[in-house]
Design a protein around this motif. Structure first.
Motif, PDB file in Angstrom:
ATOM      1  N   MET A 130      36.120  71.353  76.222  1.00  0.00           N
ATOM      2  CA  MET A 130      36.931  70.934  77.373  1.00  0.00           C
ATOM      3  C   MET A 130      36.712  71.869  78.566  1.00  0.00           C
ATOM      4  N   ASP A 131      36.597  73.165  78.296  1.00  0.00           N
ATOM      5  CA  ASP A 131      36.354  74.123  79.387  1.00  0.00           C
ATOM      6  C   ASP A 131      35.004  73.859  80.049  1.00  0.00           C
ATOM      7  N   TRP A 132      33.984  73.605  79.243  1.00  0.00           N
ATOM      8  CA  TRP A 132      32.658  73.314  79.800  1.00  0.00           C
ATOM      9  C   TRP A 132      32.702  72.033  80.615  1.00  0.00           C
ATOM     10  N   GLN A 133      33.341  71.027  80.047  1.00  0.00           N
ATOM     11  CA  GLN A 133      33.445  69.746  80.753  1.00  0.00           C
ATOM     12  C   GLN A 133      34.207  69.901  82.056  1.00  0.00           C
ATOM     13  N   ASP A 134      35.224  70.744  82.052  1.00  0.00           N
ATOM     14  CA  ASP A 134      36.057  70.914  83.239  1.00  0.00           C
ATOM     15  C   ASP A 134      35.260  71.466  84.423  1.00  0.00           C
ATOM     16  N   VAL A 135      34.307  72.350  84.147  1.00  0.00           N
ATOM     17  CA  VAL A 135      33.480  72.895  85.232  1.00  0.00           C
ATOM     18  C   VAL A 135      32.740  71.755  85.933  1.00  0.00           C
ATOM     19  N   ILE A 136      32.165  70.867  85.146  1.00  0.00           N
ATOM     20  CA  ILE A 136      31.409  69.743  85.698  1.00  0.00           C
ATOM     21  C   ILE A 136      32.362  68.712  86.312  1.00  0.00           C
ATOM     22  N   LEU A 137      33.462  68.453  85.628  1.00  0.00           N
ATOM     23  CA  LEU A 137      34.460  67.504  86.116  1.00  0.00           C
ATOM     24  C   LEU A 137      34.957  67.891  87.503  1.00  0.00           C
ATOM     25  N   GLN A 138      35.301  69.148  87.684  1.00  0.00           N
ATOM     26  CA  GLN A 138      35.828  69.591  88.983  1.00  0.00           C
ATOM     27  C   GLN A 138      34.817  69.362  90.099  1.00  0.00           C
ATOM     28  N   ARG A 139      33.565  69.629  89.801  1.00  0.00           N
ATOM     29  CA  ARG A 139      32.534  69.428  90.828  1.00  0.00           C
ATOM     30  C   ARG A 139      32.348  67.945  91.138  1.00  0.00           C
ATOM     31  N   LEU A 140      32.384  67.116  90.103  1.00  0.00           N
ATOM     32  CA  LEU A 140      32.278  65.672  90.320  1.00  0.00           C
ATOM     33  C   LEU A 140      33.439  65.163  91.160  1.00  0.00           C
ATOM     34  N   LEU A 141      34.632  65.674  90.892  1.00  0.00           N
ATOM     35  CA  LEU A 141      35.799  65.272  91.683  1.00  0.00           C
ATOM     36  C   LEU A 141      35.639  65.696  93.134  1.00  0.00           C
ATOM     37  N   GLU A 142      35.116  66.907  93.347  1.00  0.00           N
ATOM     38  CA  GLU A 142      34.868  67.377  94.716  1.00  0.00           C
ATOM     39  C   GLU A 142      33.889  66.474  95.449  1.00  0.00           C
ATOM     40  N   GLU A 143      32.959  65.902  94.702  1.00  0.00           N
ATOM     41  CA  GLU A 143      31.966  65.023  95.314  1.00  0.00           C
ATOM     42  C   GLU A 143      32.460  63.578  95.420  1.00  0.00           C
ATOM     43  N   GLY A 144      33.711  63.332  95.027  1.00  0.00           N
ATOM     44  CA  GLY A 144      34.310  62.021  95.240  1.00  0.00           C
ATOM     45  C   GLY A 144      34.258  61.059  94.075  1.00  0.00           C
ATOM     46  N   THR A 145      33.895  61.520  92.905  1.00  0.00           N
ATOM     47  CA  THR A 145      33.857  60.641  91.736  1.00  0.00           C
ATOM     48  C   THR A 145      35.278  60.364  91.257  1.00  0.00           C
ATOM     49  N   ASP A 146      35.535  59.127  90.866  1.00  0.00           N
ATOM     50  CA  ASP A 146      36.812  58.723  90.292  1.00  0.00           C
ATOM     51  C   ASP A 146      37.146  59.615  89.087  1.00  0.00           C
ATOM     52  N   THR A 147      38.418  59.926  88.891  1.00  0.00           N
ATOM     53  CA  THR A 147      38.850  60.869  87.858  1.00  0.00           C
ATOM     54  C   THR A 147      38.371  60.482  86.460  1.00  0.00           C
ATOM     55  N   GLN A 148      38.613  59.252  86.041  1.00  0.00           N
ATOM     56  CA  GLN A 148      38.223  58.853  84.682  1.00  0.00           C
ATOM     57  C   GLN A 148      36.704  58.848  84.533  1.00  0.00           C
ATOM     58  N   LEU A 149      36.010  58.344  85.545  1.00  0.00           N
ATOM     59  CA  LEU A 149      34.554  58.324  85.492  1.00  0.00           C
ATOM     60  C   LEU A 149      33.999  59.757  85.472  1.00  0.00           C
ATOM     61  N   ALA A 150      34.599  60.636  86.251  1.00  0.00           N
ATOM     62  CA  ALA A 150      34.172  62.040  86.268  1.00  0.00           C
ATOM     63  C   ALA A 150      34.375  62.681  84.900  1.00  0.00           C
ATOM     64  N   ALA A 151      35.496  62.394  84.256  1.00  0.00           N
ATOM     65  CA  ALA A 151      35.767  62.941  82.919  1.00  0.00           C
ATOM     66  C   ALA A 151      34.753  62.420  81.907  1.00  0.00           C
ATOM     67  N   ASP A 152      34.443  61.127  81.992  1.00  0.00           N
ATOM     68  CA  ASP A 152      33.453  60.541  81.082  1.00  0.00           C
ATOM     69  C   ASP A 152      32.075  61.153  81.304  1.00  0.00           C
ATOM     70  N   LYS A 153      31.694  61.288  82.554  1.00  0.00           N
ATOM     71  CA  LYS A 153      30.381  61.860  82.868  1.00  0.00           C
ATOM     72  C   LYS A 153      30.298  63.310  82.404  1.00  0.00           C
ATOM     73  N   ALA A 154      31.349  64.080  82.616  1.00  0.00           N
ATOM     74  CA  ALA A 154      31.349  65.484  82.192  1.00  0.00           C
ATOM     75  C   ALA A 154      31.205  65.586  80.677  1.00  0.00           C
ATOM     76  N   SER A 155      31.876  64.722  79.956  1.00  0.00           N
ATOM     77  CA  SER A 155      31.776  64.713  78.495  1.00  0.00           C
ATOM     78  C   SER A 155      30.354  64.393  78.042  1.00  0.00           C
ATOM     79  N   VAL A 156      29.763  63.407  78.673  1.00  0.00           N
ATOM     80  CA  VAL A 156      28.394  63.020  78.315  1.00  0.00           C
ATOM     81  C   VAL A 156      27.398  64.125  78.661  1.00  0.00           C
ATOM     82  N   VAL A 157      27.599  64.802  79.773  1.00  0.00           N
ATOM     83  CA  VAL A 157      26.685  65.876  80.164  1.00  0.00           C
ATOM     84  C   VAL A 157      26.726  67.017  79.146  1.00  0.00           C
ATOM     85  N   VAL A 158      27.925  67.386  78.690  1.00  0.00           N
ATOM     86  CA  VAL A 158      28.020  68.448  77.685  1.00  0.00           C
ATOM     87  C   VAL A 158      27.351  67.998  76.384  1.00  0.00           C
TER      88      VAL A 158
END
Length: 189
Positions: A130-158
């Motif tokens: 979750m900590d690893w995903q959160d680093v990516i999630l936060q950046r995706l959110l900063e770039e304007g990605t929808d919250t759920q989509l950002a969470a899914d993408k962060a999970s897949v990236v890890v």
């Protein structure tokens, strides 16, 4: 308790290395003591609850290292796609420099092996991901990605990091990490 000012660090570093290379179950406390060149009393002084407490410390240390590395990339003035690609390219360099030794996916060395024996270790491993995903999630959110989509993408990236590293080490080829890097724009775009 110890004569060595850095006995705790030596124990943690040795335990981490042994857990990574041999696995949790195959690593005994006596081997950790011997390989760290620490008195037996030091291990029990710093880790009175034994191997599980030591493993938790190693898990947390590993997570901190990876979070710090991930942040170095995602905090650059580049896109999240470029940051993830650079992170993967660093993994390629690390694999080549180590001759594919000493690098083990976190999920392989501890998450799978310990999750079924200890709820505390399983929870710690869950927090790591979750900590690893959160680093990516936060950046995706900063770039304007929808919250759920950002969470899914962060999970897949890890999952991509972990799986590509496992294949890279198994095949002794950087191909899987490089393929992962090439597909990051598809996943995150």
């Amino acid at each position: 308790m110890s004569n060595k000012p850095n006995a705790r660090e030596a124990i943690v570093d040795t335990a981490s290395r042994l857990f990574f290379t041999q696995g949790y179950h195959a690593t005994g406390l006596n081997q950790i003591i011997k390989d760290s060149d620490s008195p037996k009393g030091s291990l029990y002084y710093y880790f009175p609850h034994g191997k599980e407490e030591l493993a938790l410390t190693c898990i947390n240390k590993t997570s901190e290292i990876v979070v710090r590395q991930l942040r170095q990339y995602v905090e650059k003035e580049i896109t999240v796609i470029e940051a993830v690609q650079e992170f993967l390219h660093q993994m390629v360099s690390d694999a080549e420099e180590s001759d594919f030794k000493g690098m083990v996916p976190f999920s392989f060395w501890v998450a799978v092996e310990t999750s079924c024996i200890s709820e505390e270790l399983r929870t710690a491993c869950q927090t790591v991901f979750m900590d690893w995903q959160d680093v990516i999630l936060q950046r995706l959110l900063e770039e304007g990605t929808d919250t759920q989509l950002a969470a899914d993408k962060a999970s897949v990236v890890v999952s991509l990091f972990e799986g590509a590293l496992l294949q890279t080490l198994t095949c002794r080829s950087t191909g899987p990490l490089l393929a992962a890097s090439r597909l990051v724009p598809v996943l995150l775009g």
